[in-house]
Design an enzyme around this catalytic site. Structure first.
Site, PDB file in Angstrom:
ATOM      1  N   CYS A  57       5.089  -4.154   1.345  1.00 29.21           N
ATOM      2  CA  CYS A  57       4.307  -5.152   0.620  1.00 29.21           C
ATOM      3  C   CYS A  57       2.898  -5.269   1.190  1.00 29.21           C
ATOM      4  O   CYS A  57       1.928  -5.440   0.441  1.00 29.21           O
ATOM      5  CB  CYS A  57       4.993  -6.516   0.704  1.00 29.21           C
ATOM      6  SG  CYS A  57       6.755  -6.449   0.359  1.00 29.21           S
ATOM      7  N   THR A  58       2.788  -5.177   2.501  1.00 29.41           N
ATOM      8  CA  THR A  58       1.474  -5.290   3.137  1.00 29.41           C
ATOM      9  C   THR A  58       0.562  -4.148   2.687  1.00 29.41           C
ATOM     10  O   THR A  58      -0.621  -4.347   2.411  1.00 29.41           O
ATOM     11  CB  THR A  58       1.635  -5.284   4.678  1.00 29.41           C
ATOM     12  OG1 THR A  58       2.552  -6.308   5.032  1.00 29.41           O
ATOM     13  CG2 THR A  58       0.310  -5.505   5.380  1.00 29.41           C
TER      14      THR A  58
END
EC number: 1.11.1.24
Lengths: 219, 219
Positions: free
Chosen positions: A46-47
């Site tokens: 996600c980052t």
């Protein structure tokens, strides 16, 4: 599991976000929009994804597309996590809002549930879903990816270019198309109409069926 | 509209195809599979897509993935159309079966309905949906594209590589990942476990949160 699919009108979600309280209809207005979910803050894929969406903000903006992220974490968590995203992303700012869904309702309504992943308390978490929303608030195209598989932002931009071109002209885009490649004229356009609509001409491929449906043009 | 989504088990469709009568469960067996729909035979984008799927047959086969196409046209139409696909595609053979759905039931069951396109008699037609099915017969990942937008077969192969790698190792793939790029270690794996599971080591990125969740490794 039932859920939102292409052609459906998105619900007018009201939620807290990193940009304050948001109503999706007001936020998108008459623009194209993208709503994308991620399994959780402070998780690795996600980052990288939200960082890339931030890095490509100008590409989305050029196409008139408004972005909004979503996970079940609260706004405070999102705000803390954004510091990580921006650090990983060499300072590029996350300029789009991220919705908070701590009651775990919105992501289910939007067909963004990951079938295999659970949070530490056993609750469902979002998948890597991404819906492209037209100015009419309808879902035009969806990617439904699981937690294991980070999305491809180049493919998101590619299909946006296709959707927007098809809306403007009576064309569709062939397999693996990218901007600059030829488009095809849609079957609903007759040859007579095509001659008027595409003054630069078009090329009809000869095929064994002798049906002249494969017509390439530049728009 | 309700419909099949990721995590759901596909129904065991029985249908006529260009390879005779097929049961999806028997056809896929214990393999990975892909079922993809197209709006109609003798239409332009579909010809380019099915041609590319044929051209990439070896890439799918190397990954142990069985392909099956689907539209509402009948088997005779499919067989005639395949001549066009193969001619357009410089003789590369269409070696996968194409299902026939003349009663227009199967594509609805599989969440493959195009919201905007209709056939000449006003009936619904399939979208450009593509579901990747795991050996457990569950949908692992879906592309839901409308008629205007041809799919990207390179992206299909990319996500297959991601899904298969994630099944084999405790990893996930970051945004825009392609084979050869580093993967990330999933959060459920502790640092102690990671040292044993990834003997070639891994790199932990330092982030403002000091949470060591962004761990890259080669697998």
């Amino acid at each position: 599991m039932p859920g939102l699919t292409i052609g459906d009108t998105i619900p007018n979600i009201q939620a807290d976000s990193t940009h304050g309280r948001i109503s999706l209809y007001d936020y998108f207005g008459d623009s194209w929009g993208i709503i994308f979910s991620h399994p959780g803050d402070f998780t690795p894929v996600c980052t990288t994804e939200l960082g890339m969406m931030a890095a490509k903000a100008e590409e989305f903006s050029k196409r008139g597309v408004k972005l909004v992220g979503l996970s079940c974490d609260d706004v405070q968590s999102h705000n803390e996590w954004i510091k990580d995203i921006e650090a990983f992303n060499k300072g590029k700012k996350v300029t789009y809002p991220i919705l908070a869904d701590p009651k775990r309702e919105i992501f289910k309504e939007l067909n963004m549930v990951d079938p295999d992943e659970k949070d530490p308390s056993g609750g469902a978490v979002p998948s890597r879903a991404l819906h492209i929303i037209g100015p009419d608030k309808k879902v035009k195209l969806s990617f439904l990816y699981p937690a294991s598989t980070g999305r491809n932002i180049e493919e998101v931009l590619r299909v946006l270019d296709s959707l927007q071109r098809a809306t403007k002209h009576k064309v569709a885009t062939p397999v693996n198309w990218k901007p600059g490649d030829k488009c095809v004229i849609t079957p609903s356009v007759s040859d007579e109409q095509a001659k008027q609509m595409f003054p630069n001409g078009y090329e009809t491929l000869e095929l064994p069926s002798k049906k002249n449906y494969l017509r390439f043009t530049n728009v």
